[in-house]
Design a protein around this motif. Structure first.
Motif, mmCIF file in Angstrom:
data_model
loop_
_atom_site.group_PDB
_atom_site.id
_atom_site.type_symbol
_atom_site.label_atom_id
_atom_site.label_comp_id
_atom_site.label_asym_id
_atom_site.label_seq_id
_atom_site.Cartn_x
_atom_site.Cartn_y
_atom_site.Cartn_z
ATOM 1 N N ARG A 62 2.566 20.955 -44.055
ATOM 2 C CA ARG A 62 1.936 19.736 -44.549
ATOM 3 C C ARG A 62 2.548 18.565 -43.826
ATOM 4 N N PHE A 63 3.723 18.589 -43.204
ATOM 5 C CA PHE A 63 4.212 17.484 -42.419
ATOM 6 C C PHE A 63 3.410 17.224 -40.993
ATOM 7 N N VAL A 64 3.170 18.407 -40.578
ATOM 8 C CA VAL A 64 2.453 18.521 -39.159
ATOM 9 C C VAL A 64 0.905 18.700 -39.134
ATOM 10 N N HIS A 65 0.370 18.210 -40.064
ATOM 11 C CA HIS A 65 -0.984 18.177 -40.243
ATOM 12 C C HIS A 65 -1.445 17.249 -39.155
ATOM 13 N N PRO A 66 -2.579 17.728 -38.264
ATOM 14 C CA PRO A 66 -3.138 16.779 -37.195
ATOM 15 C C PRO A 66 -3.590 15.287 -37.424
ATOM 16 N N GLU A 67 -3.888 15.061 -38.635
ATOM 17 C CA GLU A 67 -4.391 13.763 -38.919
ATOM 18 C C GLU A 67 -3.490 12.987 -39.667
ATOM 19 N N ARG A 68 -2.092 13.627 -39.823
ATOM 20 C CA ARG A 68 -1.272 12.906 -40.719
ATOM 21 C C ARG A 68 -0.259 12.097 -39.760
ATOM 22 N N GLN A 69 0.249 10.930 -40.014
ATOM 23 C CA GLN A 69 1.205 9.884 -39.154
ATOM 24 C C GLN A 69 2.331 10.117 -39.856
ATOM 25 N N LEU A 70 3.285 10.214 -39.057
ATOM 26 C CA LEU A 70 4.630 10.409 -39.741
ATOM 27 C C LEU A 70 5.636 9.164 -39.424
ATOM 28 N N SER A 71 6.224 8.712 -40.697
ATOM 29 C CA SER A 71 6.912 7.798 -40.404
ATOM 30 C C SER A 71 8.480 7.893 -40.257
ATOM 31 N N GLY A 72 9.359 7.093 -39.635
ATOM 32 C CA GLY A 72 10.608 7.462 -39.520
ATOM 33 C C GLY A 72 11.368 8.142 -40.744
ATOM 34 N N HIS A 73 11.188 7.895 -41.689
ATOM 35 C CA HIS A 73 11.493 8.511 -42.661
ATOM 36 C C HIS A 73 11.310 9.979 -43.050
ATOM 37 N N GLU A 74 10.000 10.019 -42.622
ATOM 38 C CA GLU A 74 9.598 11.698 -43.040
ATOM 39 C C GLU A 74 9.886 12.267 -41.590
ATOM 40 N N VAL A 75 10.356 11.911 -40.702
ATOM 41 C CA VAL A 75 10.742 12.580 -39.508
ATOM 42 C C VAL A 75 11.890 13.335 -39.815
ATOM 43 N N SER A 76 12.856 12.678 -40.625
ATOM 44 C CA SER A 76 14.215 13.365 -40.873
ATOM 45 C C SER A 76 13.815 14.345 -42.070
ATOM 46 N N HIS A 77 12.806 14.314 -42.923
ATOM 47 C CA HIS A 77 12.440 15.592 -43.747
ATOM 48 C C HIS A 77 11.908 16.625 -42.802
ATOM 49 N N LEU A 78 11.216 16.215 -41.832
ATOM 50 C CA LEU A 78 10.602 17.030 -40.988
ATOM 51 C C LEU A 78 11.550 17.956 -40.327
#
Length: 137
Positions: A62-78
């Protein structure tokens, strides 16, 4: 590396003990620790690791979906999800390797064959009449 899955392990345990896994778990419950308990516990750990792998893999997808932009907060979850996935894979690999080695070392003991009817012991011969060596008068 072993390709055993929890399903394959369950089948091998059932084959080894000659009963369905659910019945074996009931037998092992409340008994002193033994080989069956150890196999069932390790099987449970392997199954849990496999479910954890599936969960973390879908979570990361779900995090690495091609159309999704990751925020800095989401990178830590990733990153945390990737770490947890790696841990689950390591646990699964260790448990599968250990179980494979143990299961290969065990063999089902064949059911004892009924012993042939044992013939009754021979009847002892009747004693010979006692013959005296003295002459009768």
């Amino acid at each position: 590396m072993s390709n055993l899955t929890s399903t394959g392990v369950a089948g091998r345990i059932e084959e080894l003990y000659g009963a369905p896994l659910a019945d074996l778990e009931m037998q092992a419950h409340g008994r002193a620790a033994g080989m069956l308990s150890a196999l069932l516990n390790t099987h449970g750990t392997l199954a849990l690791a496999e479910r954890s792998i599936d969960f973390h893999r879908s979570h990361l997808a779900r995090f690495v979906h091609p159309e999704r932009q990751l925020s800095g907060h989401e990178v830590s979850h990733l990153l945390d999800g990737a770490r947890r996935l790696a841990e689950a894979v390591a646990v699964r690999d260790v448990q599968a390797k250990s179980l494979d080695a143990v299961l290969q070392s065990l063999a089902r003991v064949p059911a004892p064959e009924p012993s042939p009817a044992t013939p009754s012991p021979p009847v002892p011969a009747s004693p010979l009449p006692c013959q005296s060596t003295t002459r009768s008068r």
